[in-house]
Design an enzyme around this catalytic site. Structure first.
Site, PDB file in Angstrom:
ATOM      1  NE  ARG A   1      33.188  38.598  33.210  1.00  0.00           N
ATOM      2  CZ  ARG A   1      31.992  38.912  32.769  1.00  0.00           C
ATOM      3  NH1 ARG A   1      31.761  39.060  31.478  1.00  0.00           N
ATOM      4  NH2 ARG A   1      30.998  39.093  33.596  1.00  0.00           N
TER       5      ARG A   1
ATOM      6  N   GLY B 280      29.911  46.207  42.842  1.00  0.00           N
ATOM      7  CA  GLY B 280      30.540  47.152  41.914  1.00  0.00           C
ATOM      8  C   GLY B 280      29.390  47.906  41.325  1.00  0.00           C
TER       9      GLY B 280
ATOM     10  CD  GLU C 116      35.659  47.961  47.765  1.00  0.00           C
ATOM     11  OE1 GLU C 116      36.382  48.075  48.756  1.00  0.00           O
ATOM     12  OE2 GLU C 116      35.057  46.926  47.472  1.00  0.00           O
TER      13      GLU C 116
ATOM     14  CB  CYS D 269      42.698  19.853  24.502  1.00  0.00           C
ATOM     15  SG  CYS D 269      43.935  20.196  23.262  1.00  0.00           S
ATOM     16  CD  GLU D 270      39.657  21.667  29.678  1.00  0.00           C
ATOM     17  OE1 GLU D 270      38.510  21.363  30.064  1.00  0.00           O
ATOM     18  OE2 GLU D 270      40.687  21.448  30.325  1.00  0.00           O
TER      19      GLU D 270
ATOM     20  N   GLY E 213      34.819  47.930  39.936  1.00  0.00           N
ATOM     21  CA  GLY E 213      35.913  47.261  39.239  1.00  0.00           C
ATOM     22  C   GLY E 213      35.604  47.277  37.754  1.00  0.00           C
ATOM     23  NE  ARG E 214      31.423  43.383  37.178  1.00  0.00           N
ATOM     24  CZ  ARG E 214      31.482  42.070  36.998  1.00  0.00           C
ATOM     25  NH1 ARG E 214      31.079  41.555  35.873  1.00  0.00           N
ATOM     26  NH2 ARG E 214      31.912  41.283  37.958  1.00  0.00           N
TER      27      ARG E 214
HETATM   28  C1  LIG Z   1      35.743  42.267  42.787  1.00  0.00           C
HETATM   29  C2  LIG Z   1      35.502  43.252  43.839  1.00  0.00           C
HETATM   30  C3  LIG Z   1      34.960  44.490  43.526  1.00  0.00           C
HETATM   31  C4  LIG Z   1      34.573  44.904  42.129  1.00  0.00           C
HETATM   32  O1  LIG Z   1      33.601  44.139  41.569  1.00  0.00           O
HETATM   33  P1  LIG Z   1      33.063  44.515  40.117  1.00  0.00           P
HETATM   34  O2  LIG Z   1      31.906  43.627  39.976  1.00  0.00           O
HETATM   35  O3  LIG Z   1      34.144  44.241  39.141  1.00  0.00           O
HETATM   36  O4  LIG Z   1      32.730  45.947  40.125  1.00  0.00           O
HETATM   37  C5  LIG Z   1      34.802  45.384  44.544  1.00  0.00           C
HETATM   38  N1  LIG Z   1      35.140  45.081  45.814  1.00  0.00           N
HETATM   39  C6  LIG Z   1      35.668  43.897  46.147  1.00  0.00           C
HETATM   40  C7  LIG Z   1      36.040  43.629  47.554  1.00  0.00           C
HETATM   41  C8  LIG Z   1      35.861  42.935  45.177  1.00  0.00           C
HETATM   42  O5  LIG Z   1      36.377  41.751  45.527  1.00  0.00           O
END
Ligand SMILES: *Cc1c(COP(=O)(O)O)cnc(C)c1O
Length: 424
Positions: free
Chosen positions: A312, A226, A267, A343-344, A269-270
Site C-alpha cells: 500500500r 467501504g 460491503e 531491489c527497487e 472490506g477494510r
Molecule cells: C474493494 C471493494 C469493496 C471494499 O472496499 P474497502 O475500501 O476495503 O471497504 C467493496 N465492494 C467492492 C465491489 C470492492 O471491489
C-alpha cells in the site's frame, strides 16, 4: 495501540520476521459494531473478502452473520470452504468482477452464486456459458472517488461498472437473456474524507432512485464499500449510527419508489480487518545519506519487510503508523525513512502518493529491534507477492492470550509448485 499486549519478540524468535499478527479480539469488536450497524431486516453487510481472505477471518465473519462480496472464482470457493453457503436463495455470496477469468464464470454456473455484472459483455458471457439465474448489475453512477487518484472507483475515469446512461441498454440485454436483475449495485470508493463519503452516498441514493423503475425484479440495492478506516492517529472515525440512519432512510425512500420492501446492502472490506493487523519486521541497520554542500540527506531504518509484504505505501503512498519495539522505543525521536529489502528504490514505507519521501519521527532503533507497521490487516497479506522469489510472510492469529499460526512462511517449494516444462 498498546503493543505490550503481544509477545512480539518471543513470536519473532519462534517464527522469524517479518510476520503478520491479527488480533482476534479487535476483529470481534469491529464485527460486533457492524452487527449493531446492520441490525434488522432492512440492512445487510457483505464482507468484501479481498481485504483479507484468511480462513479464520472468513469463519469469524460468517459466525457474525455477514454475507460475502467476492471478486474471483477462487474467492467464491474459499468462502465456500469457510462455510458460506453457495446458491442464491438467499444470495449469501455475490461475485463482483470486472472480467470473468479462470474459473470465475464456471464457478457462477456451478455454484449458483449471484453474479454482479459490470459490463454488457459479462451478460453475454453468462448467457453463452449456459447460466440461468438472477443477476445483479453494477452501475458507474458518474461520480465517486477512491482514497487516492490511482484508486478511482466511480466517474468517467473509472473502469468499474456500467455507465449510468448505458444501463437501460444493459437491462434490455439481460432481459433478452432471461436474467432477472435482483440487485442494483455501485461501489464509489472509500475516501479518507468522511464528508466526501457522506456526500457520495447521498448522491448515490438519488441515482438508484432514478434507475429503479428500470428494475422490476430488484430486491436489494447495494451501496458498495467501504467504510473508511482511520489509518492516521487522530483521524475521525466514521459515524456508524449516522450512516445507519441514512441507509434506513434510503431503504424507505427506495422501497417506496420500487413499491415493495427492498434490502439495502453495504460491503465493508477494510473496516472490520484493517485495525487488527500488525506487520512485524526486524530492523537490520540504520544508515544515512549525505549531500556535500548542505549536509542534507536522510537516515534510513532498514527492515526485513518490503512491498512484497505490504504494497500500500509503495502503490498508493498510504500511511501506516509505525512503532519501534526494543531499545529504540525509549529514545528521543529523530526522523527516518523506513525502507525494505527489495531491489527497487520505491521499497519504502514512508512516502506519499506523489512518491516523495516523508521521513517519520521514531526513536532511534538498534539493529535487532522490531519495527511494527500498524493497521495492516486489510490489503497486507492479501496483496503480498512472491516478488524476487521472497516467501510470503506467516500470519498469526492472536486471541485470549494465545497465538495460532494460520499461515506458515512459504518455502521455495511453495513458490516453485506451479513451474513446469510441458509440451503444448
Ligand atoms: C474493494 C471493494 C469493496 C471494499 O472496499 P474497502 O475500501 O476495503 O471497504 C467493496 N465492494 C467492492 C465491489 C470492492 O471491489
Amino acid at each position: 495501540m498498546d503493543l505490550s499486549r503481544y509477545p512480539l519478540a518471543e513470536l519473532a524468535g519462534r517464527i522469524g520476521t517479518p510476520f503478520f499478527l491479527y488480533d482476534g479480539e479487535i476483529l470481534a469488536e469491529r464485527l460486533a459494531e457492524l452487527a449493531a450497524f446492520s441490525e434488522g431486516p432492512r440492512l445487510h453487510a457483505r464482507y468484501a473478502m479481498k481485504a483479507n481472505s484468511a480462513r479464520k477471518v472468513l469463519e469469524r465473519v460468517r459466525e457474525a452473520g455477514f454475507w460475502i462480496d467476492a471478486v474471483s472464482g477462487n474467492e467464491v470457493l474459499r468462502a465456500g470452504r469457510a462455510g458460506f453457503p453457495m446458491g442464491n436463495e438467499p444470495p449469501v455470496v455475490m461475485l463482483t468482477c470486472d472480467v470473468f477469468r479462470d474459473n470465475g464464470l464456471a464457478t457462477v454456473v456451478e455454484q449458483g452464486v449471484l453474479p454482479n455484472v459490470g459490463s454488457p459483455g459479462q451478460i453475454r458471457n453468462l448467457a453463452d456459458a449456459g447460466y440461468r439465474g438472477p443477476i445483479a448489475m453494477r452501475v458507474n453512477p458518474g461520480f465517486g472517488h477512491g482514497h487516492v487518484q490511482a484508486c478511482d472507483t466511480g466517474g468517467p475515469s473509472s473502469k468499474h461498472g456500467i455507465w449510468h446512461e448505458d444501463i437501460a441498454d444493459a437491462v434490455k440485454l439481460a432481459r433478452a437473456a432471461g436474467f432477472p436483475i435482483v440487485g442494483l449495485h455501485a461501489h464509489v470508493g472509500t475516501g479518507p474524507q468522511i464528508a466526501e463519503f457522506d456526500a457520495n452516498m447521498r448522491r448515490l441514493a438519488n441515482v438508484f432512485g432514478d434507475l429503479l423503475p428500470l428494475f422490476p425484479d430488484v430486491t436489494a440495492v447495494n451501496f458498495g464499500g467501504g467504510l473508511p478506516h482511520p489509518y492516521r492517529p487522530g483521524a475521525p472515525h466514521i459515524d456508524l449510527q449516522g450512516y445507519r440512519r441514512f441507509l434506513l432512510e434510503a431503504a424507505s425512500m427506495l422501497s417506496e419508489i420500487a413499491g415493495k420492501a427492498l434490502r439495502v446492502e453495504i460491503e465493508p472490506g477494510r473496516y472490520p480487518v484493517a485495525g487488527m493487523g500488525l506487520l512485524v519486521a526486524r530492523v537490520t541497520d540504520v544508515k544515512a545519506t549525505r549531500t556535500n554542500e548542505k549536509g542534507e540527506g536522510h537516515e534510513f531504518i532498514m527492515v526485513d519487510a518490503g512491498f512484497n509484504d505490504l504494497i500500500r505505501p509503495a502503490m498508493y503512498g498510504s500511511y501506516h503508523e509505525i512503532s519501534i519495539v526494543g531499545a529504540g522505543a525509549a529514545r528521543e525521536p529523530a526522523t527516518f525513512v523506513v525502507a525494505g529489502p527489495l531491489c527497487e528504490s520505491g521499497d519504502v514505507f514512508t512516502r506519499d502518493d506523489q512518491e516523495l519521501l516523508v521521513p517519520r519521527a521514531l526513536g532511534r532503533p538498534d539493529p535487532g529491534d522490531l519495527l511494527v507497521l500498524h493497521d495492516t490487516g486489510a490489503y497486507g497479506a492479501a496483496q503480498s507477492s512472491n516478488y524476487v522469489s521472497m516467501s510470503r510472510a506467516p500470519q498469526v492469529f492472536w486471541e485470549h492470550g494465545k497465538a495460532t499460526l494460520i499461515a506458515r512462511r512459504e518455502t521455495l517449494g511453495d513458490i516453485l509448485r506451479a513451474e513446469c516444462d510441458q509440451a503444448l
